[in-house]
Design a protein around this motif. Structure first.
Motif, PDB file in Angstrom:
ATOM      1  N   GLY A 244       0.805  -1.217   0.000  1.00 27.09           N
ATOM      2  CA  GLY A 244       0.000   0.000   0.000  1.00 27.09           C
ATOM      3  C   GLY A 244       0.839   1.267   0.000  1.00 27.09           C
ATOM      4  N   THR A 245       2.165   1.096  -0.192  1.00 28.34           N
ATOM      5  CA  THR A 245       3.020   2.278  -0.264  1.00 28.34           C
ATOM      6  C   THR A 245       3.716   2.323  -1.611  1.00 28.34           C
ATOM      7  N   GLU A 246       3.973   3.534  -2.069  1.00 29.67           N
ATOM      8  CA  GLU A 246       4.750   3.689  -3.285  1.00 29.67           C
ATOM      9  C   GLU A 246       5.623   4.922  -3.171  1.00 29.67           C
ATOM     10  N   PRO A 247       6.751   4.961  -3.856  1.00 27.30           N
ATOM     11  CA  PRO A 247       7.220   3.913  -4.753  1.00 27.30           C
ATOM     12  C   PRO A 247       7.868   2.765  -3.966  1.00 27.30           C
ATOM     13  N   PHE A 248       7.771   1.592  -4.540  1.00 29.43           N
ATOM     14  CA  PHE A 248       8.456   0.426  -3.986  1.00 29.43           C
ATOM     15  C   PHE A 248       9.952   0.741  -3.939  1.00 29.43           C
ATOM     16  N   SER A 249      10.494   1.197  -5.078  1.00 26.99           N
ATOM     17  CA  SER A 249      11.882   1.627  -5.098  1.00 26.99           C
ATOM     18  C   SER A 249      11.951   3.029  -5.673  1.00 26.99           C
ATOM     19  N   GLN A 250      12.732   3.880  -5.025  1.00 24.15           N
ATOM     20  CA  GLN A 250      12.958   5.246  -5.507  1.00 24.15           C
ATOM     21  C   GLN A 250      13.622   5.232  -6.868  1.00 24.15           C
ATOM     22  N   PHE A 251      14.706   4.468  -6.954  1.00 26.13           N
ATOM     23  CA  PHE A 251      15.504   4.437  -8.179  1.00 26.13           C
ATOM     24  C   PHE A 251      15.501   3.033  -8.765  1.00 26.13           C
ATOM     25  N   TRP A 252      15.359   2.986 -10.081  1.00 26.73           N
ATOM     26  CA  TRP A 252      15.521   1.729 -10.812  1.00 26.73           C
ATOM     27  C   TRP A 252      16.710   1.898 -11.733  1.00 26.73           C
ATOM     28  N   ILE A 253      17.737   1.102 -11.480  1.00 26.81           N
ATOM     29  CA  ILE A 253      18.991   1.240 -12.226  1.00 26.81           C
ATOM     30  C   ILE A 253      19.170  -0.031 -13.070  1.00 26.81           C
TER      31      ILE A 253
END
Length: 452
Positions: A244-253
């Motif tokens: 229920g929270t986003e973003p799952f990951s701040q950065f996608w590298i």
RNA sequence: GGCGACGUGGCCAAGUGGCUAAGGCGAAGGUCUGCAAAACCUUUAUUCGCGGGUUCGAAUCCCGCCGUCGCCUCCA
């Protein structure tokens, strides 16, 4: 530091959310030995890890092993063994070569098969929230329940329908739904679950492990570009709907992929070079230099001549890093190089420019040595750069490594030969030393030697 | 078909509006040496796939074309 974020498709200033950087890097499926593409990916994330540490940040890195899947089961059947044996074998091989490549260990290496409880918990949660459904003993994620689906890979489900070329699964409500729990077929390994015997689908493990070991929100999620869709897209969906929270990951590298003569390296084409084999011919540092001399988001051309060229270049670096001048005067201000290196790395991990800076430091060291000036501060800064980039400076192996006594003996013999002007004999002795990894130079009547 | 990346010297590869287009490998000449090796010095892209355009100024921005590659449910 700026990093290119696949999610937003731009470079963004990186700032961790909390005290420590939470970093999850997708690991390997353990159906085979790691190949050179894995080396590329993990060298890059190793450098990112090291650079974050250099910036004063603490990093918690988690990297999984997918130790159960179709390919592993197939391999086990082929070898008349079980999937655990296959996985254990390849996990050992993984650590063996990655240690040789000087890749820092992650803090946790969870395996799909040891996180079954967390996986089942997450799937149960997704079902209770209405984002997943059980069908025929399997559980599927319902893509239509996530309005954001397709955000990372920039595609929409309706358009995908026109281009899809995968086999139909009668159990799915929607073609784009993906499996969270796979019902076991006869003679397959299985785990008990609320939906019967089965095993985890591929995507769910990363979400469950990230949640378990890092929490519902992380700073960096990394992997190869081939994982953007569907793997990471699906991870986002299941993680964000579950927590229920986003973003799952701040950065996608995402790193680019290894290519061979304009084609991606891939098992189906049969152009795979495994790391073990590469390490037979090239030093760990040479492989690292080959990787870091091009930008991590670009495809990396696999051509053994390029790794060999990197090996040659490393001779310069090793030599420069081991120079001590014994001169006291004329210390060089290193801040120019330091600023240049940092500026390069701060711009989306610009290792090619950072390495250009490394070579310029080397040249400056040689120049100063040759003109009788102090080099110590430059050598220190060079070694610091090399440490951040993860080079070991270990010497490559030679067929016959001589002891110091042997070397001195041969040099004395050569000295005698030279005095008597038996130059052919002297040159033979020199060749002998060279092939054993000892480089000699005659400087002002004295013969100096060094291993290379 | 959709989405994305890319095309820079012999090879690899940075640079993405303005000082001399980084760096590595290779090649040629020089210094040093008995000869070498290493190192250093010099040379090796008046030009960035092609054609237009914007601008005082373009490898860099825009349009078109040509070519290469990746993803589109195995993948680092």
């Amino acid at each position: 530091m700026k990093l290119y974020n696949t999610l937003t498709r731009k470079k963004e200033e990186f700032q961790p959310m909390g005290e420590i950087v939470k970093m999850y890097v997708c690991g390997v499926t353990t159906n085979d030995k790691p190949h050179i593409g894995h080396a590329m990916s993990y060298i890059i994330f190793d450098v990112l890890h090291r650079y974050l540490k250099f910036m004063g940040l603490s990093v918690k890195r988690v990297q999984n092993f997918t130790d159960i899947d179709d390919k592993i089961i197939d391999r086990a059947n082929m070898d008349s063994t079980d999937s655990t044996t296959v996985s254990e074998r390849n996990i050992s091989a993984y650590f063996n070569v990655m240690d040789k490549l000087n890749i820092m260990r992650a803090d946790v290496y969870p395996r799909a098969t040891t996180e079954i409880v967390e996986i089942i918990e997450m799937i149960t949660n997704l079902i209770s929230k209405g984002n997943a459904y059980e069908s025929g003993g399997s559980v599927y994620f319902s893509v239509s329940t996530d309005q954001n689906y397709g955000r990372l890979s920039n595609r929409n489900v309706d358009e995908m329908l026109n281009s899809t070329r995968f086999e139909k699964d009668e159990n799915k409500q929607n073609f784009a739904d993906f499996v969270l729990w796979k019902a076991a077929k006869p003679n397959e390994p299985f785990w008990e679950s609320p939906w019967g015997k089965g095993r985890p689908g591929w995507h769910i493990e990363c979400s469950a492990m990230a949640l378990h070991h890092l929490g519902s929100q992380i700073d960096i999620h990394g992997g190869g570009q081939d994982l953007v869709f569907p793997h990471h897209e699906n991870e986002i969906s299941q993680s964000e709907t579950a927590s229920g929270t986003e973003p799952f990951s701040q950065f996608w590298i995402h790193n680019g992929l290894v290519e061979m003569s304009g084609t991606k390296m891939s098992k189906s084409i049969g152009n795979v070079l495994n790391i073990e084999k590469a390490l037979e011919n090239y030093s760990s540092d040479a492989i690292r230099l080959w990787v870091l001399q091009s930008h991590y988001r670009s495809p990396l051309l696999l051509d053994e001549e390029l790794i060999a060229a990197a090996e040659t270049s490393l001779g310069r670096i090793r030599q420069a890093a081991n120079i001590s001048s014994n001169f006291l005067e004329g210390e060089k201000d290193t801040s120019v190089f330091f600023d240049r290196f940092k500026k390069a790395m701060d711009d989306d991990l610009g290792t090619p420019s950072a390495i250009a800076c490394v070579f310029d430091v080397c040249r400056e060291i040689f120049r100063r040595r040759d003109s009788g000036k102090k080099v110590e501060s430059l050598v220190i800064v060079l070694r610091e750069f090399l440490e951040i980039l993860g080079f070991t400076l270990e010497l490559p192996k030679h067929s016959s490594d001589l002891s110091e006594e042997d070397i001195e003996k041969l040099i004395n013999q050569r000295h005698a030969a030279r005095l008597e002007k038996r130059f052919e004999d002297a040159d033979k002795l020199r060749e002998e030393l060279t092939s054993a990894g000892v480089r000699i130079s005659d400087e002002g009547g004295i013969t100096k030697w060094t291993r290379f």
